[in-house]
Enzyme design. Structure first.
Site, PDB file in Angstrom:
ATOM      1  N   GLU A 141      84.156-105.808 -34.359  1.00 18.69           N
ATOM      2  CA  GLU A 141      85.555-105.854 -33.925  1.00 18.69           C
ATOM      3  C   GLU A 141      86.472-105.123 -34.900  1.00 18.69           C
ATOM      4  O   GLU A 141      87.418-104.447 -34.488  1.00 18.69           O
ATOM      5  CB  GLU A 141      85.999-107.303 -33.749  1.00 18.69           C
ATOM      6  CG  GLU A 141      85.277-108.059 -32.643  1.00 18.69           C
ATOM      7  CD  GLU A 141      85.391-107.378 -31.289  1.00 18.69           C
ATOM      8  OE1 GLU A 141      86.411-106.698 -31.047  1.00 18.69           O
ATOM      9  OE2 GLU A 141      84.474-107.507 -30.468  1.00 18.69           O
ATOM     10  N   GLU A 215      81.956 -98.796 -27.600  1.00 14.00           N
ATOM     11  CA  GLU A 215      81.193 -99.996 -27.930  1.00 14.00           C
ATOM     12  C   GLU A 215      79.953 -99.639 -28.755  1.00 14.00           C
ATOM     13  O   GLU A 215      79.628-100.331 -29.727  1.00 14.00           O
ATOM     14  CB  GLU A 215      80.776-100.735 -26.656  1.00 14.00           C
ATOM     15  CG  GLU A 215      81.915-101.403 -25.906  1.00 14.00           C
ATOM     16  CD  GLU A 215      82.618-102.463 -26.732  1.00 14.00           C
ATOM     17  OE1 GLU A 215      81.963-103.092 -27.589  1.00 14.00           O
ATOM     18  OE2 GLU A 215      83.830-102.656 -26.533  1.00 14.00           O
TER      19      GLU A 215
END
Length: 299
Positions: A141, A215
């Site tokens: 993150e 991602e």
């Protein structure tokens, strides 16, 4: 603002190409509207306001929508400790830290830049992951924060917003007007509507591809920062498996936020087709992490 998060030239080049194609699509679309004589200024203004609101308020909107609450180091010392350590390793400012009361095991980061960023984890993921697994998720993150992925995806989604608004504009205002002022041509509104639908579909696919690339890039950067790709792989496997135990109603409520989440809130075997997914397939992510483990010479 530079950090110690590793970059991936291959993935970066694919993201650049995707953004270029989105920009080219935007230029062609606007040019076609101008050629058709469509007054799209109001649509562009509305879309611009929506873009600015999403860009500047993304952290507040996401926290509100997902029920996240900022927590102090006294309220969540272990969580803050992990983020402090990772931020020191990455040489980046510490984001705000939040927790969402949800049994769906997930995490997300949002905010237009590092100074406005917030990292939020659910109570579900805090209960299920070991510290090293949670560290891998948080590194993933924080990589999104360091690489300004929220800003990139907000800008990338602009064309889809414009195309969607143009479709409604054509439906409600221009279907009756004829091209060249005669009854033999196609209605301008119909042409605009069909073009808008096509542009929306293409931009949707490109944006989804961009999301999958980012991602994979975050997986890589996070794994290299912690030097423990196996911990991130374990977290991915555990979170994906735990989704099968979450009530379908809770997953449906979480699905609109899948683009933010560390892993999509979907039951295994019920994922959408790869082209429409915001995340790469689990197997591909695990294979990439296995390659990083081999490069590092560890598990």
């Amino acid at each position: 603002m530079s950090t110690r998060f590793a970059s991936d030239r291959g993935l970066t080049s694919r993201m650049v190409v995707t953004m270029f194609l989105l920009g080219l699509l935007y230029v062609v679309f606007v040019g076609a509207l101008i050629a058709l004589g469509v007054r799209a200024l109001s649509v562009l203004l509305i879309a611009g306001v929506m873009l600015l609101a999403q860009y500047f308020l993304s952290d507040r909107i996401a926290l509100f929508a997902m029920g996240g609450r900022e927590v102090s180091p006294q309220e969540a010392p272990e969580l803050h400790g992990l983020i402090d350590r990772l931020c020191a390793m990455a040489d980046m400012p510490k984001p705000r830290v939040a927790v969402a009361d949800s049994d769906v095991p997930n995490a997300f980061a949002t905010g237009r830049n590092q100074k406005k960023a917030v990292v939020c984890v659910t109570t579900g993921i805090l209960r299920r992951l070991e510290p090293e697994e949670l560290e891998g998720v948080l590194a993933h993150e924080l990589s999104h924060v360091a690489h300004r992925d929220v800003a990139v995806m907000t800008i990338a989604s602009f064309l889809g917003i414009v195309a969607g608004l143009m479709t409604r504009f054509a439906l409600y205002s221009g279907l009756g007007s004829r091209r060249d002022g005669n009854q033999g041509g196609l209605p301008i509104g119909l042409i605009v509507m069909l073009a808008s639908i096509l542009v929306y579909a293409v931009s949707f696919l490109l944006t989804r591809a961009l999301s999958r690339y980012r991602e994979l890039a975050a997986d890589r950067a996070g794994a290299l920062l912690t030097q423990q790709p196996s911990a991130l792989a374990s977290a991915l496997t555990k979170v994906s498996g735990e989704m099968a135990r979450i009530p379908t109603r809770d997953l449906r409520e979480a699905e609109p936020f899948n683009a933010f989440y560390f892993a999509p809130a979907l039951k295994q075997g019920h994922t959408l087709a790869g082209l429409f997914s915001t995340h790469p397939p689990l197997q591909r992510r695990l294979e990439n992490l296995a390659k990083i483990s081999a490069q590092l010479g560890r598990g």
